[in-house]
Design a protein around this motif. Structure first.
Motif, PDB file in Angstrom:
ATOM      1  N   ALA A   9       0.832  -1.200   0.000  1.00  0.00           N
ATOM      2  CA  ALA A   9       0.000   0.000   0.000  1.00  0.00           C
ATOM      3  C   ALA A   9       0.869   1.254   0.000  1.00  0.00           C
ATOM      4  O   ALA A   9       0.576   2.230  -0.702  1.00  0.00           O
ATOM      5  N   TRP A  10       1.944   1.236   0.774  1.00  0.00           N
ATOM      6  CA  TRP A  10       2.849   2.386   0.832  1.00  0.00           C
ATOM      7  C   TRP A  10       3.481   2.644  -0.541  1.00  0.00           C
ATOM      8  O   TRP A  10       3.600   3.785  -0.964  1.00  0.00           O
ATOM      9  N   VAL A  12       2.232   1.866  -3.475  1.00  0.00           N
ATOM     10  CA  VAL A  12       1.194   2.414  -4.363  1.00  0.00           C
ATOM     11  C   VAL A  12       1.016   3.904  -4.117  1.00  0.00           C
ATOM     12  O   VAL A  12       0.904   4.704  -5.059  1.00  0.00           O
ATOM     13  N   LEU A  13       1.001   4.321  -2.846  1.00  0.00           N
ATOM     14  CA  LEU A  13       0.842   5.737  -2.523  1.00  0.00           C
ATOM     15  C   LEU A  13       2.008   6.564  -3.037  1.00  0.00           C
ATOM     16  O   LEU A  13       1.825   7.639  -3.613  1.00  0.00           O
ATOM     17  N   SER A  20      -2.537  10.376  -4.476  1.00  0.00           N
ATOM     18  CA  SER A  20      -2.404  10.149  -3.029  1.00  0.00           C
ATOM     19  C   SER A  20      -2.617  11.445  -2.260  1.00  0.00           C
ATOM     20  O   SER A  20      -3.308  11.477  -1.236  1.00  0.00           O
ATOM     21  N   SER A 309     -10.244   5.887  -7.109  1.00  0.00           N
ATOM     22  CA  SER A 309      -9.794   4.488  -7.110  1.00  0.00           C
ATOM     23  C   SER A 309     -10.417   3.709  -8.255  1.00  0.00           C
ATOM     24  O   SER A 309      -9.730   2.957  -8.946  1.00  0.00           O
ATOM     25  N   GLN A 336      -5.949  -6.312   0.657  1.00  0.00           N
ATOM     26  CA  GLN A 336      -4.902  -5.429   0.147  1.00  0.00           C
ATOM     27  C   GLN A 336      -5.443  -4.021  -0.127  1.00  0.00           C
ATOM     28  O   GLN A 336      -4.849  -3.021   0.291  1.00  0.00           O
ATOM     29  N   GLU A 340      -4.815  -0.312   1.832  1.00  0.00           N
ATOM     30  CA  GLU A 340      -4.428   0.951   1.191  1.00  0.00           C
ATOM     31  C   GLU A 340      -5.310   2.097   1.697  1.00  0.00           C
ATOM     32  O   GLU A 340      -4.812   3.172   2.037  1.00  0.00           O
ATOM     33  N   SER A 341      -6.628   1.838   1.735  1.00  0.00           N
ATOM     34  CA  SER A 341      -7.532   2.916   2.164  1.00  0.00           C
ATOM     35  C   SER A 341      -7.353   3.241   3.640  1.00  0.00           C
ATOM     36  O   SER A 341      -7.437   4.400   4.040  1.00  0.00           O
TER      37      SER A 341
END
Length: 796
Positions: A9-10, A12-13, A20, A309, A336, A340-341
């Protein structure tokens, strides 16, 4: 597993910085709004909870019923009601305490003199309201020469020395011995401003010379009564039991025109508005309003997350396909995406704390509070973290379910398509966002229009240039004729008059009036004000019939002036001037009728009021400053005159136009807060819109390049990218307008004097939303339209 979720998730951000930032900033703003609203609501609902017995405490109020069966409930009660409740209903009330209102007093200790606010109360007042003694005796007010001070007032007067047994001179007249010091009440207590408690017996026996036998006078209502009901007593049933307690002493056998009402302390703050003798609302409507705003503002932020999203679903499709092909279950993919959210939500929570701290000074100013973040309270952190996790789950649930259902075969074969109608849910959510934003814009405009409508209502007296000087010892002899001559001699003052109360309030109400043709069973209640003969000329009230008080008529001591509402209530349509009114065994002659002055709420009908000529009972001096004279110079000269005649009393004054302006404070505060939240809601909506337009422009980059090569102008491209979002705003208008009209029309019904909802408000709100949308969209649309098509087409 969870560690891997958050690590992914990190990444992706970090790899999608713009989206983000938009997601985090939008959620942070929404969470900050909810946090501020939550703190405000917490402060409101905890009002008076400081008092240990708050669930059993109440105030006895009076409901007055006129000849048309219209009801008006007021806090004023007559003094003998306290003994009556004790003597006849003693088993149902653990405690009964009579009290005055909270007045200003001059407090002198040696050469030190200050102003302090306090109440005259019966001895059991302190134990009823669980005031905590710092020093001294809680039952000390049995002694009519004793006084109790708050801790802060005691420190102001005596510093770090013990205040017990020290002598205080009150209002330059009576000496009292300090018998106790109690801890200061919190700001969300109804008695917060009462820093001084004085003995009730002295008040009703010695301090009201104008109203002799106050303790047995059932016709004069100008006091407060508080009760503590027994544990097994239902307050509503108790109201039914005692409602006739006053009328039993008024010889009105046929019609009951005055009823007692037991008003629970837990409703004082939130249910202070009465209709037909029952609580009908009040600040509770603001609780529901701002709760709803908080939920919707946070929902707007969650919608942004969902929209961005799902809009980027094509980019995540291959990732989902590969994960599924190597064995990932759908539940793992959901985990997953939810991680992220939740990560975004926690990042937003940290930002929301910063935003809240930065906005708190402005928010406190708008709301009239002194709220701080309770960071030292573990409960705050528990609620905040739980709220953050829930926000993350709510905002990420739809994208997680949507993205995790992709078929890996279609994605990896390159045949995956989001579908023709894939954008419909996003469009629907954008419509929801702007529906709420437009409704807020409409609501804000109507709130301010209602305030302006009431402000434009004729007050029927001149409020500009008038100051009201309050005296702490009504009835004391003062050389007002000499004071007036000296004030006029300054050249700064136009006129001066005295009265028994302010002209922006009705302090006293009385019954017991009779006149020719009156139904003997009808007991009307009038507001009463005792004035000097120059009040009308000082404030410029408007005579519609008859004349004003005048020194040319010696009989004016037995004359009265009525306002129009009083004349209407008496039912004498013609030739009311010269009519006789009997009151307290005296005959008064009506010499004039004035236009209704707005002395109380500008949103309600004017109370029937009778003005007596009586220059001997003075609570206030009204001074009219000459038009055009510098205010500071006038105040300086006025102060010097009053110090000449009363050097021991600090000059306490207010501007009458400012006092009148305070009557709009609640509505003004709602309007200001609504504006504040509207701006934040529009900001969140525009933030999401900006992200969506950025994505659409990037997605259609090659199409834009082709169109530009084939001759499309910047305007054509801007129109192509903008019209879709403009259409969504137009749809939002058609949804928002009827909903806003319905709820705002109901809100306006609580006011007797109210504005109408004009259609231009809806047009203006829709145009404002459309312009804001086009400005937001145009930045990215024009940026895409003027980009060099070579860069977007050279890879083909």
């Amino acid at each position: 597993m969870f560690k891997n979720y958050f690590k992914t998730a990190w990444r992706v951000l970090v790899n999608n910085k713009i989206y983000s930032i938009i997601n985090i900033l939008g959620l942070a703003t929404g969470m900050a709004v909810v946090m501020l609203i939550g703190l405000w609501i917490s402060d409101e609902v905890s009002y008076n909870k400081y008092h240990t017995n708050h669930e059993r405490l109440a105030q006895v109020m009076t409901t007055f019923i006129d000849q048309d069966n219209k009801m008006e409930t007021a806090f004023d009660v007559c003094a003998p009601i306290g003994d009556e409740l004790r003597n006849k209903y003693g088993s149902e009330f653990k405690n009964v305490s009579m009290a005055s209102y909270n007045f200003s007093h001059v407090l002198a200790v040696g050469n030190k003199k200050i102003m302090g606010r306090g109440m005259w109360v019966e001895p059991n007042f302190l134990s009823m309201f669980s005031l905590k003694m710092v020093d001294g005796n809680i039952d000390a007010l049995d002694d009519p020469s004793a006084v109790l001070l708050s801790a802060s007032l005691a420190k102001t007067l005596f510093g770090n020395e013990s205040a017990i047994n020290k002598v205080i001179k009150v209002d330059d007249e009576d000496n009292f011995s300090v018998a106790g010091v109690y801890g200061d009440l919190p700001g969300n207590s109804s008695f917060y401003e009462a820093k001084l408690l004085l003995p009730w017996k002295k008040f009703v026996i010695e301090k009201w010379p104008r109203f002799e036998h106050a303790t047995t006078n059932w016709n004069f209502s100008s006091f407060q009564a508080f009760v503590q009901v027994a544990d097994n007593i239902d307050m509503q049933k108790e109201t039914e039991k005692i409602k006739n307690v006053v009328m039993a002493h008024k010889n009105a056998a046929a019609d009951e025109k005055e009823q007692a009402y037991v008003f629970p302390m837990d409703k004082w703050r939130l249910y202070s508005e009465f209709k037909n003798g029952k609580p009908s609302g009040g600040r509770i409507q603001f609780i529901w309003l701002f709760s709803l705003i908080g939920v919707f503002v946070l929902l707007l932020a969650c919608i942004n997350f969902m929209n961005l999203s799902t809009a980027r679903s094509a980019k995540r499709a291959k990732e989902v396909g590969i994960r599924k092909s190597v064995g990932s279950a759908r539940s793992q993919l959901i985990g997953q995406f939810l991680s992220e959210s939740i990560l975004v939500a926690f990042a937003a929570f940290i930002c929301s704390l910063i935003i809240s701290v930065l906005l708190l000074p402005l928010f406190n100013k708008l709301s009239g509070k002194s709220i701080g973040l309770p960071t030292d309270n573990p409960g705050f952190w528990f609620v905040a973290i739980t709220f953050t996790v829930l926000t993350g789950i709510v905002s990420g649930s739809y994208p997680a379910l949507y993205l995790s259902k992709f078929k890996p075969v279609k994605v990896l074969k390159g045949t995956f398509s989001t579908g023709r109608f894939a954008s419909l849910p996003r469009k629907a959510l954008v419509v929801v966002q702007f529906t709420f934003s437009i409704a807020l814009i409409i609501g804000t405009i109507i709130v301010f229009q209602q305030i302006q409508f009431a402000k434009s209502r004729p007050v029927n007296y001149k409020s500009e240039g008038l100051i009201a000087i309050t005296f702490t010892n009504p009835g004391a002899e003062r050389p007002f004729d000499a004071i007036k001559q000296d004030l006029l001699a300054t050249g700064a003052v136009e006129n001066m008059a005295t009265s028994s109360g302010p002209i922006t309030e009705v302090w006293g109400t009385e019954t017991g009036f009779n006149w020719q043709g009156k139904n003997p069973n009808y007991v009307p209640t009038f507001g009463t004000l005792r004035v000097s003969r120059d009040l009308g000329r000082t404030i410029d009230w408007k005579i519609v019939e008859g004349r004003d008080f005048s020194k040319d008529f010696a009989t004016d001591s037995l004359s009265v002036v009525l306002n129009e509402s009083a004349a209407d209530l008496m039912g004498i349509k013609k030739n009311i001037v010269g009519q006789s009114i009997q009151f307290k065994h005296k005959n008064y002659t009506v010499i004039g009728v004035i236009k209704d002055m707005i002395m109380e709420s500008p949103y309600k009908p004017v109370r029937p009021t009778i003005f007596f000529y009586d220059p001997n009972f003075v609570n206030q001096v009204i001074v009219g400053i000459k038009p055009g004279h510098p205010i500071n110079d006038a105040l300086s000269k006025i102060e010097s005159v009053f110090k000449k005649y009363n050097p021991g009393e600090p000059l306490s004054y207010t501007f009458i136009d400012e006092d009148y302006a305070k009557k709009f404070s609640d509505e003004q505060r709602v309007g200001n807060l609504a504006t504040f939240f509207t701006i934040l809601a529009i900001f969140i909506s525009c933030l999401g819109l900006f992200g969506l337009v950025s994505f659409v422009a990037e997605q259609r980059k090659k199409e834009i390049g082709v169109r530009k090569v084939l001759g499309a102008s910047v305007y054509d491209l801007w129109q192509m990218l903008s019209k879709e979002f403009a259409l969504l705003v137009v749809i939002s208008c058609f949804v928002a307008i009827p909903v806003a009209w319905y709820y705002l029309n109901n809100w306006l019904q609580q006011y007797d004097y109210r504005t109408s909802i004009s259609f231009w408000i809806f047009i203006l709100s829709g145009l404002a939303a459309l312009i804001i949308t086009l400005i937001t969209v145009s930045f990215q649309a024009i940026k895409a339209a003027i980009a060099n098509p070579v860069k977007s087409l050279r890879t083909e």
